[in-house]
Design an enzyme around this catalytic site. Structure first.
Site, PDB file in Angstrom:
ATOM      1  N   TYR A  73       0.830  -1.313   0.018  1.00  0.00           N
ATOM      2  CA  TYR A  73       0.118   0.148  -0.102  1.00  0.00           C
ATOM      3  C   TYR A  73       0.787   1.117   0.144  1.00  0.00           C
ATOM      4  CZ  TYR A  73      -4.239   2.478   0.821  1.00  0.00           C
ATOM      5  OH  TYR A  73      -5.514   3.098   0.667  1.00  0.00           O
ATOM      6  N   ARG A 120     -18.806  -8.200 -12.017  1.00  0.00           N
ATOM      7  CA  ARG A 120     -18.106  -9.367 -12.769  1.00  0.00           C
ATOM      8  C   ARG A 120     -19.421 -10.614 -12.786  1.00  0.00           C
ATOM      9  NH1 ARG A 120     -12.890 -10.834  -9.851  1.00  0.00           N
ATOM     10  NH2 ARG A 120     -14.108 -10.435  -7.866  1.00  0.00           N
TER      11      ARG A 120
END
Length: 299
Positions: A18, A140
């Site tokens: 991150y 999706r």
């Protein structure tokens, strides 16, 4: 601490991938809600019994108790559901800012987003609905697609389509009843983003706030030349840094979100509540694909 969710950014921080990393040793978790038990003699804005959420990233919320400086916490009303408070500081704030800061949207306008079943996606649907803005929501394909479509529609989604449908002629039918979107919100990257961009209005803006596909954002040259689309990025952590001295903007945003929650227009994302001692199973479950439920650690 009362409750704290497991977000993708939390896992990325543990993995060391991150943009910000806490100095080790560290406690995981960037979001959650706690109850103030005691305050120091110089603390003016908080008192025992107040509910608080992190004002910044990296607080380390996966714990039962903590001692923090006053400026690292934001007071929130205790009359909202605890799961709403625990999931308030990241996803709803991200959704709110992206809808407000990049395009001037009016009732009847539309927005298109991918990862529509994510925490941010669910917040976008609800905040947009409360403002009269139409949403086209891309997800999706998956075995339980009809259930997901039903759940997002119940939240206020106007249209739910799969990534594969973005290229099909049936998309034209959607735009017979609503205008093409001036704002696109991207949390995926790769092919999904390229296909979504095709439906953006000329001079529209696409905001990228995540990259779940771990693939670059690819844009045809023609989209820039002939349609003058704009690509921007958004990171809630950066917004908070830039507004550290602008408490009015922060307060205004939090008040607006809490009002939506009180009116029933903004709910917590679908949640699975997990006792803290079962954190290993919760982390493993949170990392599985097609996860439609956010795992919340009960502390």
């Amino acid at each position: 601490m009362l409750a704290a969710p497991i977000n993708p950014a939390d896992i990325n921080m543990i993995q060391g991938t991150y943009a910000i990393l806490s100095p080790l040793p560290a406690v995981g978790g960037n979001e959650g809600v706690g109850e103030v038990l005691e305050v120091g003699s110089r603390v003016a804005a908080l008192k025992p019994g107040d509910w608080v959420i992190p004002a910044t990233s990296g607080l380390g919320t996966w714990r039962t108790q903590g001692v923090f400086p006053e400026q690292m916490l934001l007071k929130v009303p205790s009359d909202i559901p605890v799961l709403c408070a625990a999931t308030l500081s990241v996803n709803p704030c991200t959704a709110y800012r992206m809808l407000a800061d990049f395009e001037t949207l009016a009732p009847g306008d539309s927005v298109i987003q991918n990862a529509a079943n994510s925490g941010v996606g669910q917040a976008v649907i609800q905040i947009a609905k409360a403002s009269g803005i139409k949403t086209i929501n891309v997800v999706r394909d998956r075995p339980d697609l009809p259930k997901l479509v039903e759940r997002l529609t119940a939240l206020g989604a106007d249209h739910v389509v799969t990534e594969e449908m973005l290229r099909k002629p049936e998309m034209k039918d959607i735009f017979k009843s609503i205008p093409k979107p001036r704002l696109a919100l991207n949390c995926v990257g790769g092919k999904s983003t390229t296909e979504m961009l095709r439906h953006l209005q000329p001079k529209g803006t696409m905001v990228t706030y995540g990259g779940m596909a771990k693939q670059p954002v690819m844009v045809p040259v023609s989209a820039f030349i002939f349609r003058d689309v704009r690509l921007r990025g958004f990171w809630m952590t950066q917004w908070r840094k830039e507004h550290e001295q602008d408490q009015q903007s922060v307060t205004s945003m939090m008040d607006a979100l809490c009002q939506l929650i009180r009116r029933g227009h903004l709910t917590a994302p679908a949640c699975t509540q997990v006792p803290l001692q079962d954190y290993r199973e919760a982390l493993e479950a949170a990392m599985k694909p097609f996860t439609s439920s956010k795992h919340i650690l009960l502390l």
